[in-house]
Scaffold this motif. Structure first.
Motif, mmCIF file in Angstrom:
data_model
loop_
_atom_site.group_PDB
_atom_site.id
_atom_site.type_symbol
_atom_site.label_atom_id
_atom_site.label_comp_id
_atom_site.label_asym_id
_atom_site.label_seq_id
_atom_site.Cartn_x
_atom_site.Cartn_y
_atom_site.Cartn_z
ATOM 1 N N TRP A 16 34.009 7.651 -37.117
ATOM 2 C CA TRP A 16 34.338 6.441 -37.089
ATOM 3 C C TRP A 16 35.641 6.194 -38.305
ATOM 4 C CZ3 TRP A 16 33.353 2.924 -41.455
ATOM 5 C CH2 TRP A 16 33.410 1.449 -41.214
ATOM 6 N N ALA A 19 38.701 6.916 -36.468
ATOM 7 C CA ALA A 19 39.159 5.673 -35.756
ATOM 8 C C ALA A 19 39.603 4.679 -36.474
ATOM 9 C CB ALA A 19 37.950 5.552 -34.698
ATOM 10 N N ARG A 20 39.084 4.287 -37.564
ATOM 11 C CA ARG A 20 39.551 3.225 -38.273
ATOM 12 C C ARG A 20 40.789 3.208 -39.173
ATOM 13 N NH1 ARG A 20 36.218 0.012 -43.179
ATOM 14 N NH2 ARG A 20 37.045 -2.219 -42.335
ATOM 15 N N VAL A 23 43.287 3.163 -36.469
ATOM 16 C CA VAL A 23 43.675 1.304 -36.267
ATOM 17 C C VAL A 23 44.409 0.820 -37.420
ATOM 18 C CG1 VAL A 23 42.208 -0.912 -36.239
ATOM 19 C CG2 VAL A 23 41.548 0.887 -34.752
ATOM 20 N N ASP A 40 40.580 -4.184 -35.565
ATOM 21 C CA ASP A 40 39.584 -3.245 -36.528
ATOM 22 C C ASP A 40 38.593 -2.599 -35.777
ATOM 23 O OD1 ASP A 40 38.530 -2.144 -38.710
ATOM 24 O OD2 ASP A 40 37.938 -3.943 -39.778
ATOM 25 N N VAL A 41 37.811 -1.683 -36.276
ATOM 26 C CA VAL A 41 36.816 -0.883 -35.467
ATOM 27 C C VAL A 41 35.510 -1.613 -35.541
ATOM 28 C CG1 VAL A 41 37.906 1.340 -35.249
ATOM 29 C CG2 VAL A 41 36.552 0.595 -37.136
ATOM 30 N N GLU A 42 34.762 -1.481 -34.621
ATOM 31 C CA GLU A 42 33.497 -2.276 -34.796
ATOM 32 C C GLU A 42 32.876 -1.765 -35.972
ATOM 33 O OE1 GLU A 42 31.079 -1.210 -31.354
ATOM 34 O OE2 GLU A 42 31.677 0.894 -31.501
ATOM 35 N N LEU A 47 27.390 0.973 -34.644
ATOM 36 C CA LEU A 47 27.608 2.235 -33.603
ATOM 37 C C LEU A 47 26.108 3.080 -33.997
ATOM 38 C CD1 LEU A 47 30.183 3.568 -32.857
ATOM 39 C CD2 LEU A 47 30.290 4.996 -34.601
ATOM 40 N N ILE A 73 34.521 4.613 -29.944
ATOM 41 C CA ILE A 73 34.419 3.479 -30.952
ATOM 42 C C ILE A 73 35.188 2.496 -30.589
ATOM 43 C CG2 ILE A 73 34.583 3.046 -33.406
ATOM 44 C CD1 ILE A 73 34.350 6.382 -33.847
ATOM 45 N N GLY A 74 34.481 1.224 -30.373
ATOM 46 C CA GLY A 74 35.194 -0.069 -29.852
ATOM 47 C C GLY A 74 36.019 -0.550 -30.869
ATOM 48 N N THR A 75 36.968 -1.456 -30.565
ATOM 49 C CA THR A 75 37.877 -2.285 -31.368
ATOM 50 C C THR A 75 37.570 -3.704 -31.233
ATOM 51 O OG1 THR A 75 39.677 -1.876 -30.162
ATOM 52 C CG2 THR A 75 39.485 -0.322 -31.949
ATOM 53 N N ARG A 76 38.180 -4.324 -32.065
ATOM 54 C CA ARG A 76 38.017 -5.830 -32.041
ATOM 55 C C ARG A 76 38.970 -6.383 -32.857
ATOM 56 N NH1 ARG A 76 33.014 -7.398 -35.930
ATOM 57 N NH2 ARG A 76 34.189 -6.410 -37.740
#
Lengths: 126, 138
Positions: A16, A19-20, A23, A40-42, A47, A73-76
């Motif tokens: 995580w 991934a952050r 991003v 940003d990541v969720e 998670l 890992i999703g982003t928003r």
């Protein structure tokens, strides 16, 4: 085993954090792109709550699944901290503060893995 | 797990390239801030602008940054009164470039900040990389 559960959790947390970091670097690189919206990541809690293994796909094109079978890992889009005239919502200060958070968390994470390794090796060696 | 770090390096380097292109264009503008035309009929130097844009890599799922366009600022030229200038028109006015050095310096400062932030990302990615490698040490 408690150790393997901890290892699994630290592994997921490290994923995580990575991934952050990715991003964040995208946001910083786009600090001057017109119309770019900071992402940003969720949250990690979300998670963990999802369990990481609950999504299965019959085809790799159905859902975003990471290589190890866990949920990607999703982003928003981040809530706009400040919006420039060009419609860009990246705040360099905020991004760098978050980058520092990522580093601190990763240091903690790797220390946990290290101490767990020490624990296991001392248990094996006696 | 190392792969996102590599991606982070690459994205930051695309940012470094874009910001350095911006600095190049700004320095071009500043250097030519007083470049008038050779005669009254032609135009002096016109201010250049840089626009950044997304360069999406679908295979990697990454959004790199790139220079989308280097355009020209179509705002009117400054007119100065200088009858002795070979580029002066009948009224003694000379068309000077539409470059505002203060604006260019502000832009340069902003590009500088962007460059530094990208460098910071590279530094941090390197630190995370070495923290991961440290796990191998007993």
């Amino acid at each position: 085993m408690v150790e393997s559960a901890i290892l699994q959790l630290t592994h997921r947390h490290a994923q995580w954090l990575m991934a952050r970091q990715k991003v964040l670097s995208e946001n910083i690189a786009h600090a001057s792109s017109p119309g770019y919206r900071a992402i940003d990541v969720e949250p990690f809690e979300k998670l963990v709550a999802a369990g990481g293994l609950d999504l299965r796909a019959t085809s790799p094109r159905h859902l975003r699944i990471a290589q190890d079978g866990t949920r990607a890992i999703g982003t928003r889009v981040q809530r706009a901290f400040e919006t420039s005239h060009s419609g860009n919502t990246v705040s360099l200060d905020q991004q760098l503060v978050t980058a520092n958070e990522v580093k601190q968390a990763y240091m903690l994470n790797s220390s946990i893995v290290k101490s767990l390794n020490r624990l296991l090796s001392s248990a094996i060696k006696g | 797990m190392i792969d996102p770090i590599q991606t982070s390096f690459r994205v930051a380097s695309s940012g470094l390239y874009a910001q350095s292109m911006r600095m190049r264009v700004v320095s071009e503008n500043i250097a030519n801030a007083y470049t008038s035309a050779a005669d009254a009929a032609s135009d002096p130097y016109r201010r250049k602008t840089v626009t950044f844009g997304d360069e999406l890599s679908r295979s990697e799922g990454v959004r790199y940054v790139g220079v989308r366009q280097i355009g020209v600022d179509m705002s009117p030229f400054r007119l100065t009164h200088d009858p002795g200038n070979p580029a002066a028109n009948g009224k003694g006015e000379v068309k000077m470039p539409n470059v505002d050095p203060v604006l260019e310096l502000a832009d340069l400062r902003e590009a500088n900040h962007g460059y530094q932030a990208n460098l910071q990302v590279i530094r941090q990615a390197r630190d995370l990389f070495s923290l991961t490698l440290d796990l191998l040490k007993a």
